[in-house]
Design a protein around this motif. Sequence first.
Motif, PDB file in Angstrom:
ATOM      1  N   ALA A  24      -3.642   2.904   4.707  1.00 35.44           N
ATOM      2  CA  ALA A  24      -2.474   2.146   4.223  1.00 35.44           C
ATOM      3  C   ALA A  24      -1.818   2.904   3.076  1.00 35.44           C
ATOM      4  O   ALA A  24      -2.505   3.406   2.184  1.00 35.44           O
ATOM      5  N   ILE A  25      -0.498   2.979   3.141  1.00 38.08           N
ATOM      6  CA  ILE A  25       0.261   3.668   2.092  1.00 38.08           C
ATOM      7  C   ILE A  25       0.875   2.611   1.191  1.00 38.08           C
ATOM      8  O   ILE A  25       1.667   1.784   1.655  1.00 38.08           O
ATOM      9  N   LEU A  26       0.527   2.645  -0.072  1.00 36.79           N
ATOM     10  CA  LEU A  26       0.982   1.622  -1.013  1.00 36.79           C
ATOM     11  C   LEU A  26       1.832   2.254  -2.103  1.00 36.79           C
ATOM     12  O   LEU A  26       1.695   3.432  -2.410  1.00 36.79           O
ATOM     13  N   GLY A  27       2.677   1.441  -2.694  1.00 35.12           N
ATOM     14  CA  GLY A  27       3.469   1.946  -3.822  1.00 35.12           C
ATOM     15  C   GLY A  27       4.781   1.205  -3.928  1.00 35.12           C
ATOM     16  O   GLY A  27       5.194   0.469  -3.030  1.00 35.12           O
ATOM     17  N   ARG A  28       5.417   1.425  -5.068  1.00 33.52           N
ATOM     18  CA  ARG A  28       6.676   0.751  -5.350  1.00 33.52           C
ATOM     19  C   ARG A  28       7.763   1.240  -4.399  1.00 33.52           C
ATOM     20  O   ARG A  28       7.717   2.367  -3.903  1.00 33.52           O
ATOM     21  N   ARG A  29       8.750   0.388  -4.193  1.00 27.73           N
ATOM     22  CA  ARG A  29       9.921   0.772  -3.391  1.00 27.73           C
ATOM     23  C   ARG A  29      10.508   2.079  -3.882  1.00 27.73           C
ATOM     24  O   ARG A  29      10.691   2.254  -5.081  1.00 27.73           O
ATOM     25  N   GLY A  30      10.794   2.944  -2.964  1.00 32.85           N
ATOM     26  CA  GLY A  30      11.470   4.182  -3.329  1.00 32.85           C
ATOM     27  C   GLY A  30      10.551   5.300  -3.778  1.00 32.85           C
ATOM     28  O   GLY A  30      11.010   6.407  -4.075  1.00 32.85           O
TER      29      GLY A  30
END
Length: 266
Positions: A24-30
């Motif tokens: 799973a790739i997680l992180g803030r938008r952009g």
Amino acid sequence: MSSVFGKPRAGSGPPSTPLEVNLAILGRRGAGKSALTVKFLTKRFISEYDPNLEDTYSSEETVDHQPVHLRVMDTADLDTPRNCERYLNWAHAFLVVYSVDSRQSFDSSSSYLELLALHAKETQRSVPALLLGNKLDMAQYRQVTKAEGVALAGRFGCLFFEVSACLDFEHVQHVFHEAVREARRELEKSPLTRPLFISEERALPHQAPLTARHGLASCTFNTLSTVSLKEMPTVAQAKLVTVKSSRAQSKRKAPTLTLLKGFKIF
Ligand SMILES: Nc1nc2c(ncn2[C@@H]2O[C@H](COP(=O)(O)OP(=O)(O)OP(=O)(O)O)[C@@H](O)[C@H]2O)c(=O)[nH]1
């Protein structure tokens, strides 16, 4: 990208059952989650995207001569982790992405690592995470130093890389393969397949304060023993897409790609 990059060579021995790895790739938008995912899957850089799409892609890889059936969930949280069940109980490894030119995205990556640490504590099961500082090509606009990335990764005991979705493919591929290696190490320690479960939609009341303290109020860390669970049929809340061809980059005339839903690839 069925087997294009990682196809076992003929004569390399009997085929073995592919290892199944969910990433799973997680992180803030952009931050560049989709760009990294698409780069890995197609060797191409995307510059237009639909930020609301969340898809899971499937790719046959070979990592250290071992076939791997890799599923990559490109998540689409808003600014903070939300409804995290869909990936917390699914993934064998996480890529937590921030952008080196965005302090906000770095702060969000810290929230995601907190979330994963809390989940590991709650479930007594650690899932490897890798911290990625993306957009290295934008280093002249840096808001986050490499040392800060190293320090944050060190705090959570995870690997750290600085990458760029628009520079070389090999580096991006290396990072994804490192995630597979981390997942494989963990799976070898506890060979039982991770449960593919999603919980019924209800939060545990006693867990709310813990998550709220970390700004993760919409996430619940349900364990097998505390909630009623139903078996996850395929990939929860995500559309599975197999990318069929990715020899594109090496050919002068761009061939038709089976496109990742919603992306324009140039
Ligand atoms: N210069 C540069 N731009 C990038 C890089 N990675 C992504 N971008 C750009 O940054 C913007 C956001 O990238 P996305 O991949 O959509 O980011 P995301 O994390 O998936 O964001 P959401 O889809 O909103 O969740 C896009 O305009 C990309 O073209 C990179 O490595 N370098």
